[in-house]
Write an enzyme that holds these catalytic residues in place. Structure first.
Site, short mmCIF file in Angstrom:
data_model
loop_
_atom_site.label_atom_id
_atom_site.label_comp_id
_atom_site.label_asym_id
_atom_site.label_seq_id
_atom_site.Cartn_x
_atom_site.Cartn_y
_atom_site.Cartn_z
N THR A 132 1.09 -1.09 -0.01
CA THR A 132 0.09 0.06 -0.09
C THR A 132 0.92 1.32 -0.18
O THR A 132 1.94 1.21 0.82
CB THR A 132 -0.85 0.05 1.21
OG1 THR A 132 -1.73 1.33 1.24
CG2 THR A 132 -0.06 -0.14 2.70
N VAL A 133 0.62 2.27 -0.74
CA VAL A 133 1.29 3.59 -0.92
C VAL A 133 0.76 4.35 0.41
O VAL A 133 1.39 5.37 0.77
CB VAL A 133 0.90 4.21 -2.01
CG1 VAL A 133 1.29 3.53 -3.20
CG2 VAL A 133 -0.27 4.72 -2.10
N ASP A 134 -0.05 3.94 1.24
CA ASP A 134 -0.40 4.88 2.22
C ASP A 134 0.21 4.33 3.56
O ASP A 134 0.24 5.14 4.58
CB ASP A 134 -1.91 4.46 2.61
CG ASP A 134 -2.90 5.03 1.45
OD1 ASP A 134 -2.54 6.16 1.02
OD2 ASP A 134 -3.93 4.45 1.16
N LEU A 182 -0.38 9.37 -10.42
CA LEU A 182 1.01 9.44 -10.81
C LEU A 182 1.80 9.13 -9.28
O LEU A 182 3.01 8.65 -9.58
CB LEU A 182 1.46 10.93 -11.18
CG LEU A 182 0.76 11.49 -12.29
CD1 LEU A 182 0.92 12.83 -12.55
CD2 LEU A 182 0.95 10.53 -13.36
N GLN A 183 1.33 9.20 -8.14
CA GLN A 183 2.16 9.01 -7.06
C GLN A 183 2.43 7.47 -6.70
O GLN A 183 3.42 7.25 -6.35
CB GLN A 183 1.32 9.49 -5.76
CG GLN A 183 1.27 10.97 -5.69
CD GLN A 183 -0.13 11.32 -4.52
OE1 GLN A 183 0.17 11.62 -3.55
NE2 GLN A 183 -1.25 11.31 -5.14
#
Length: 418
Positions: free
Chosen positions: A139-141, A296-297
């Site tokens: 997860t990017v979070d 994009l992140q």
């Protein structure tokens, strides 16, 4: 040689390195002569019996997944409810597993996915079906419990910090006669880890970002305006990073996309940067620009963190190892053993301690005024964005990403009707 098939599926929003995890899973399984199927579009592929035969892909192609963004087999946002509420779906999963001799199930996702893997393992035990379920972190979070960090976050954090530093140089160059305030929106519903990562863009008090807005702290518009005005008067311009999930003191999101809720029950967010930009312009009269990097992140593989890539592959390799050893209902998590020099290792953790839990930023990582990060946060974040792992480039100047054949196995059951 172990008997049976391994099923791998991707879940939720993809990351710049989730395919690196997939690559590691497939290579580790092949080394042990275990066949790997992949669910087309995540858990939906298992329910629909749409299973991809990864043995049809060459080793070179599988290796190239490690530098290719996106989700090679497709992902989905589908949350299965409790065993009682969604029992028919869980039983369908077991039916498909039996039909294809699936003995190991690796679910690559966040805390909701860890919950699904845990429930599937419980149902398999109830039906006395020999199945080992392993959750694989992604997860990017960065909000998964237990693990020190989440594969996918380091690369998104690097993208965020680099983008904010570069944009700040642009704003500084134009501030005298043009833009005075720039607002950058970072992903983060309840946890402001990516917004915090933006703090790495500057090292001194007057370096951008000058203001960071976290979902962990209530948003006070009047105080925000006062701080923006003070920064512009002192520095000449102001760079603001706002987490998409910032809320007012009464718990209401400052801005949302008006798109209702997704299958996970989450409000569709997006638009806080444009909202803040409009409010700043109206209240303070400054010229304002804003950016919503959005996907994009998490797709910027060209700017991936070497640390993140190595961790993404390590959890994939360990997931296969744990599964074949019969370590049921666990997740390979990252354990930090040293800050300086940065050292880490992989250990198993029970899914029961991860499922549906959310890790927010510790209070000690946030500056006392709530608008920036502390040195402790820097010590945690800095190693996660360290190192470069660029993809190979072609003569056309673009990255050489790989596309899979994604050939399906022949279905053995009647079509599934949801």
């Amino acid at each position: 040689m172990p008997s049976g098939t391994l099923l791998y599926a991707q879940s939720g929003g993809v990351t710049a390195v989730i395919n690196a995890t997939a690559s590691a899973v497939i290579q580790a399984a092949r080394a042990r002569r275990v066949k790997v199927l992949a669910g087309r579009n995540g858990i939906l592929g298992a329910l629909r019996e749409e299973l991809i035969d990864t043995s049809k892909e060459s080793l070179a192609t599988i290796r190239s997944l490690a530098h290719t963004p996106g989700g090679a087999f497709g992902s989905c946002r589908v949350k299965l409810k409790s065993l009682d509420e969604d029992r028919a779906k869980y039983e369908r999963l077991l039916e498909v597993f039996r039909a294809h001799d699936v003995r190991w199930f690796l679910y690559n996702g966040g805390n909701d996915s860890a919950d699904t893997a845990l429930k599937v393992s419980k149902l398999a035990k109830e039906f006395d079906y020999p199945l080992t379920c392993v959750g694989v972190p992604k997860t990017v979070d960065n909000d998964l419990a237990v693990t020190d960090c989440c594969p996918g976050f380091g690369s998104a954090a690097k993208y965020t910090a680099v983008s904010v530093r570069e944009a700040a140089l642009d704003v500084a160059a134009m501030a005298d006669t043009s833009t005075k305030v720039f607002v950058y929106e970072a992903m983060g519903r309840h946890a402001g880890w990516l917004a915090a990562a933006a703090g790495l863009a500057g090292n001194r008090p007057d370096e951008a970002p000058h203001i960071i807005l976290f979902p962990e702290r209530p948003f006070d518009e009047a105080d925000f305006f006062a701080r923006v005005k003070a920064v512009v008067e002192r520095v000449g311009y102001c760079v603001v990073v706002a987490s998409e999930g910032i809320r007012t003191a009464d718990g209401a999101f400052v801005a949302d996309a008006g798109g209702g809720k997704d299958s996970f029950g989450h409000t569709q967010l997006g638009g806080v940067a444009s909202h803040l930009a409009g409010r700043v312009k109206d209240a303070l009269g400054y010229k304002v620009h804003w950016a919503l990097p959005d996907y994009l992140q998490r797709s910027a593989r060209h700017l991936a963190s070497r640390t993140d890539l190595e961790q993404a592959m390590a959890v994939g390799e360990k997931a296969v190892e744990y599964a074949l050893e019969g370590m049921n209902s666990v997740m390979p998590v990252i354990v930090r053993t040293s800050d300086s020099p940065y050292r880490w290792k992989i250990e198993p953790a029970p899914l029961s301690k991860i499922a549906n839990k959310e890790k927010t930023i510790p209070a000690s990582y946030l500056r006392r005024d709530g608008y920036g990060i502390t040195d402790k946060a820097r010590r945690y974040l800095q190693p996660l964005i360290a190192g470069e792992a660029p993809p190979p480039y072609g003569k056309d100047g673009l990255p050489k990403y790989v596309s899979l054949k994604n050939e399906m196995v022949t279905p053995k059951l009647d079509p599934w009707n949801a």
